[in-house]
Design a protein around this motif. Structure first.
Motif, PDB file in Angstrom:
ATOM      1  N   VAL A 153      -2.048  12.967  -5.769  1.00  0.00           N
ATOM      2  CA  VAL A 153      -2.829  12.613  -4.594  1.00  0.00           C
ATOM      3  C   VAL A 153      -2.224  13.376  -3.417  1.00  0.00           C
ATOM      4  O   VAL A 153      -1.013  13.606  -3.371  1.00  0.00           O
ATOM      5  CB  VAL A 153      -2.778  11.077  -4.356  1.00  0.00           C
ATOM      6  CG1 VAL A 153      -3.408  10.688  -3.046  1.00  0.00           C
ATOM      7  CG2 VAL A 153      -3.447  10.354  -5.510  1.00  0.00           C
ATOM      8  N   GLU A 154      -3.039  13.781  -2.479  1.00  0.00           N
ATOM      9  CA  GLU A 154      -2.560  14.627  -1.388  1.00  0.00           C
ATOM     10  C   GLU A 154      -1.552  13.894  -0.500  1.00  0.00           C
ATOM     11  O   GLU A 154      -1.774  12.767  -0.069  1.00  0.00           O
ATOM     12  CB  GLU A 154      -3.735  15.125  -0.560  1.00  0.00           C
ATOM     13  CG  GLU A 154      -4.613  16.091  -1.348  1.00  0.00           C
ATOM     14  CD  GLU A 154      -5.627  16.782  -0.488  1.00  0.00           C
ATOM     15  OE1 GLU A 154      -5.251  17.383   0.531  1.00  0.00           O
ATOM     16  OE2 GLU A 154      -6.809  16.714  -0.848  1.00  0.00           O
ATOM     17  N   THR A 155      -0.449  14.565  -0.233  1.00  0.00           N
ATOM     18  CA  THR A 155       0.678  14.001   0.515  1.00  0.00           C
ATOM     19  C   THR A 155       0.307  13.512   1.916  1.00  0.00           C
ATOM     20  O   THR A 155       0.825  12.480   2.348  1.00  0.00           O
ATOM     21  CB  THR A 155       1.828  15.019   0.589  1.00  0.00           C
ATOM     22  OG1 THR A 155       2.158  15.427  -0.739  1.00  0.00           O
ATOM     23  CG2 THR A 155       3.049  14.448   1.260  1.00  0.00           C
ATOM     24  N   PRO A 156      -0.562  14.195   2.677  1.00  0.00           N
ATOM     25  CA  PRO A 156      -0.871  13.708   4.028  1.00  0.00           C
ATOM     26  C   PRO A 156      -1.449  12.297   4.085  1.00  0.00           C
ATOM     27  O   PRO A 156      -1.464  11.680   5.146  1.00  0.00           O
ATOM     28  CB  PRO A 156      -1.877  14.737   4.561  1.00  0.00           C
ATOM     29  CG  PRO A 156      -1.563  15.987   3.820  1.00  0.00           C
ATOM     30  CD  PRO A 156      -1.154  15.518   2.448  1.00  0.00           C
TER      31      PRO A 156
ATOM     32  N   LEU B  16       0.816  -1.216   0.000  1.00  0.00           N
ATOM     33  CA  LEU B  16       0.000   0.000   0.000  1.00  0.00           C
ATOM     34  C   LEU B  16       0.852   1.269   0.000  1.00  0.00           C
ATOM     35  O   LEU B  16       0.605   2.182  -0.800  1.00  0.00           O
ATOM     36  CB  LEU B  16      -0.951   0.025   1.193  1.00  0.00           C
ATOM     37  CG  LEU B  16      -1.837   1.269   1.213  1.00  0.00           C
ATOM     38  CD1 LEU B  16      -3.065   1.042   0.358  1.00  0.00           C
ATOM     39  CD2 LEU B  16      -2.215   1.653   2.606  1.00  0.00           C
ATOM     40  N   LEU B  17       1.839   1.364   0.868  1.00  0.00           N
ATOM     41  CA  LEU B  17       2.639   2.587   0.956  1.00  0.00           C
ATOM     42  C   LEU B  17       3.396   2.877  -0.343  1.00  0.00           C
ATOM     43  O   LEU B  17       3.339   4.016  -0.836  1.00  0.00           O
ATOM     44  CB  LEU B  17       3.590   2.547   2.157  1.00  0.00           C
ATOM     45  CG  LEU B  17       4.408   3.818   2.395  1.00  0.00           C
ATOM     46  CD1 LEU B  17       3.509   5.031   2.608  1.00  0.00           C
ATOM     47  CD2 LEU B  17       5.342   3.637   3.582  1.00  0.00           C
ATOM     48  N   PRO B  18       4.092   1.905  -0.944  1.00  0.00           N
ATOM     49  CA  PRO B  18       4.760   2.215  -2.216  1.00  0.00           C
ATOM     50  C   PRO B  18       3.784   2.651  -3.314  1.00  0.00           C
ATOM     51  O   PRO B  18       4.081   3.581  -4.078  1.00  0.00           O
ATOM     52  CB  PRO B  18       5.457   0.902  -2.601  1.00  0.00           C
ATOM     53  CG  PRO B  18       5.600   0.157  -1.331  1.00  0.00           C
ATOM     54  CD  PRO B  18       4.445   0.569  -0.468  1.00  0.00           C
ATOM     55  N   VAL B  19       2.613   2.024  -3.382  1.00  0.00           N
ATOM     56  CA  VAL B  19       1.622   2.421  -4.387  1.00  0.00           C
ATOM     57  C   VAL B  19       1.101   3.822  -4.086  1.00  0.00           C
ATOM     58  O   VAL B  19       0.947   4.647  -4.985  1.00  0.00           O
ATOM     59  CB  VAL B  19       0.469   1.390  -4.459  1.00  0.00           C
ATOM     60  CG1 VAL B  19      -0.673   1.896  -5.313  1.00  0.00           C
ATOM     61  CG2 VAL B  19       0.984   0.059  -4.976  1.00  0.00           C
ATOM     62  N   LEU B  20       0.874   4.104  -2.821  1.00  0.00           N
ATOM     63  CA  LEU B  20       0.412   5.435  -2.425  1.00  0.00           C
ATOM     64  C   LEU B  20       1.457   6.499  -2.769  1.00  0.00           C
ATOM     65  O   LEU B  20       1.117   7.575  -3.275  1.00  0.00           O
ATOM     66  CB  LEU B  20       0.099   5.450  -0.926  1.00  0.00           C
ATOM     67  CG  LEU B  20      -0.580   6.672  -0.354  1.00  0.00           C
ATOM     68  CD1 LEU B  20      -1.878   6.975  -1.088  1.00  0.00           C
ATOM     69  CD2 LEU B  20      -0.844   6.474   1.122  1.00  0.00           C
ATOM     70  N   LEU B  21       2.715   6.199  -2.532  1.00  0.00           N
ATOM     71  CA  LEU B  21       3.782   7.142  -2.892  1.00  0.00           C
ATOM     72  C   LEU B  21       3.819   7.385  -4.400  1.00  0.00           C
ATOM     73  O   LEU B  21       4.017   8.522  -4.846  1.00  0.00           O
ATOM     74  CB  LEU B  21       5.137   6.632  -2.390  1.00  0.00           C
ATOM     75  CG  LEU B  21       5.323   6.663  -0.873  1.00  0.00           C
ATOM     76  CD1 LEU B  21       6.596   5.921  -0.475  1.00  0.00           C
ATOM     77  CD2 LEU B  21       5.340   8.089  -0.364  1.00  0.00           C
ATOM     78  N   ALA B  22       3.615   6.341  -5.171  1.00  0.00           N
ATOM     79  CA  ALA B  22       3.565   6.500  -6.630  1.00  0.00           C
ATOM     80  C   ALA B  22       2.372   7.357  -7.029  1.00  0.00           C
ATOM     81  O   ALA B  22       2.486   8.213  -7.925  1.00  0.00           O
ATOM     82  CB  ALA B  22       3.504   5.133  -7.308  1.00  0.00           C
ATOM     83  N   MET B  23       1.230   7.143  -6.376  1.00  0.00           N
ATOM     84  CA  MET B  23       0.053   7.947  -6.695  1.00  0.00           C
ATOM     85  C   MET B  23       0.270   9.420  -6.339  1.00  0.00           C
ATOM     86  O   MET B  23      -0.167  10.307  -7.067  1.00  0.00           O
ATOM     87  CB  MET B  23      -1.170   7.399  -5.958  1.00  0.00           C
ATOM     88  CG  MET B  23      -1.650   6.068  -6.492  1.00  0.00           C
ATOM     89  SD  MET B  23      -2.968   5.338  -5.509  1.00  0.00           S
ATOM     90  CE  MET B  23      -4.290   6.491  -5.810  1.00  0.00           C
ATOM     91  N   ILE B  24       0.957   9.667  -5.250  1.00  0.00           N
ATOM     92  CA  ILE B  24       1.274  11.045  -4.867  1.00  0.00           C
ATOM     93  C   ILE B  24       2.173  11.672  -5.926  1.00  0.00           C
ATOM     94  O   ILE B  24       1.958  12.810  -6.349  1.00  0.00           O
ATOM     95  CB  ILE B  24       1.930  11.080  -3.473  1.00  0.00           C
ATOM     96  CG1 ILE B  24       0.879  10.755  -2.406  1.00  0.00           C
ATOM     97  CG2 ILE B  24       2.592  12.426  -3.203  1.00  0.00           C
ATOM     98  CD1 ILE B  24       1.456  10.473  -1.034  1.00  0.00           C
ATOM     99  N   HIS B  25       3.158  10.917  -6.379  1.00  0.00           N
ATOM    100  CA  HIS B  25       4.109  11.447  -7.366  1.00  0.00           C
ATOM    101  C   HIS B  25       3.474  11.646  -8.747  1.00  0.00           C
ATOM    102  O   HIS B  25       3.652  12.688  -9.370  1.00  0.00           O
ATOM    103  CB  HIS B  25       5.321  10.516  -7.475  1.00  0.00           C
ATOM    104  CG  HIS B  25       6.335  10.971  -8.462  1.00  0.00           C
ATOM    105  ND1 HIS B  25       7.159  12.043  -8.217  1.00  0.00           N
ATOM    106  CD2 HIS B  25       6.641  10.525  -9.699  1.00  0.00           C
ATOM    107  CE1 HIS B  25       7.940  12.235  -9.277  1.00  0.00           C
ATOM    108  NE2 HIS B  25       7.648  11.315 -10.180  1.00  0.00           N
ATOM    109  N   PHE B  26       2.742  10.659  -9.224  1.00  0.00           N
ATOM    110  CA  PHE B  26       2.239  10.690 -10.601  1.00  0.00           C
ATOM    111  C   PHE B  26       0.848  11.320 -10.756  1.00  0.00           C
ATOM    112  O   PHE B  26       0.527  11.842 -11.819  1.00  0.00           O
ATOM    113  CB  PHE B  26       2.209   9.282 -11.205  1.00  0.00           C
ATOM    114  CG  PHE B  26       3.576   8.701 -11.402  1.00  0.00           C
ATOM    115  CD1 PHE B  26       4.454   9.231 -12.335  1.00  0.00           C
ATOM    116  CD2 PHE B  26       3.990   7.625 -10.639  1.00  0.00           C
ATOM    117  CE1 PHE B  26       5.717   8.700 -12.519  1.00  0.00           C
ATOM    118  CE2 PHE B  26       5.260   7.083 -10.812  1.00  0.00           C
ATOM    119  CZ  PHE B  26       6.118   7.621 -11.757  1.00  0.00           C
ATOM    120  N   PHE B  27       0.017  11.236  -9.721  1.00  0.00           N
ATOM    121  CA  PHE B  27      -1.368  11.665  -9.870  1.00  0.00           C
ATOM    122  C   PHE B  27      -1.774  12.799  -8.933  1.00  0.00           C
ATOM    123  O   PHE B  27      -2.947  13.090  -8.781  1.00  0.00           O
ATOM    124  CB  PHE B  27      -2.325  10.482  -9.673  1.00  0.00           C
ATOM    125  CG  PHE B  27      -2.075   9.361 -10.632  1.00  0.00           C
ATOM    126  CD1 PHE B  27      -2.285   9.532 -11.991  1.00  0.00           C
ATOM    127  CD2 PHE B  27      -1.620   8.139 -10.177  1.00  0.00           C
ATOM    128  CE1 PHE B  27      -2.064   8.485 -12.875  1.00  0.00           C
ATOM    129  CE2 PHE B  27      -1.392   7.088 -11.054  1.00  0.00           C
ATOM    130  CZ  PHE B  27      -1.609   7.265 -12.414  1.00  0.00           C
TER     131      PHE B  27
END
Length: 133
Positions: free
Chosen positions: A99-102, A86-97
């Motif tokens: 998504v809010e960092t918090p 979950l965390l690596p995918v969330l980090l990718a979503m923050i970077h590419f899409f």
């Protein structure tokens, strides 16, 4: 406490945490998003999406509680893999899409509970291998 009971408890507690978080999203979406340092919900539709997401989180938390109480080892193994990614995918979503960092807060929480469950699973596997010998 046996390794199996510790493993069960780790999933029941993770499930209870998810249920509480989901209920917070359902009942208090504005406050919950504010506490998570997310952008304010500006439309009624945004509030509805957050509440719907909260309901899904409650249901997933319920699954974790039931699996923990029933000792569903195959569910434990599958959930740990999902929670560790979950965390690596969330980090990718923050970077590419954008998504809010918090939201990293939720990813870190999931990573920590997954690592706890993983340690319990390893102890359980070790205990089971000793019993088979």
């Amino acid at each position: 406490m046996s390794a199996e009971q510790a493993l069960k408890n780790s999933h029941v507690i993770a499930g209870i945490m998810l249920i509480c978080q989901g209920l917070a999203l359902v009942m208090l979406p504005q406050l919950t998003t504010k506490l998570l340092l997310l952008s304010p919900l500006e439309t009624a539709q945004a509030v509805q999406y957050v509440r719907t997401t909260g309901l899904a989180v409650v249901v997933i938390g319920y699954y974790y509680c039931v699996a923990g109480k029933c000792g569903l080892i195959s569910f434990f193994r599958a959930s740990i893999i999902g929670r560790l990614t979950l965390l690596p995918v969330l980090l990718a979503m923050i970077h590419f899409f954008s998504v809010e960092t918090p939201l990293i807060i939720l990813g870190i929480q999931d990573l920590m509970t997954a690592m706890w469950s993983y340690a319990c699973l390893k102890a359980y596997d070790k205990e089971q291998s000793k019993l088979k010998q």
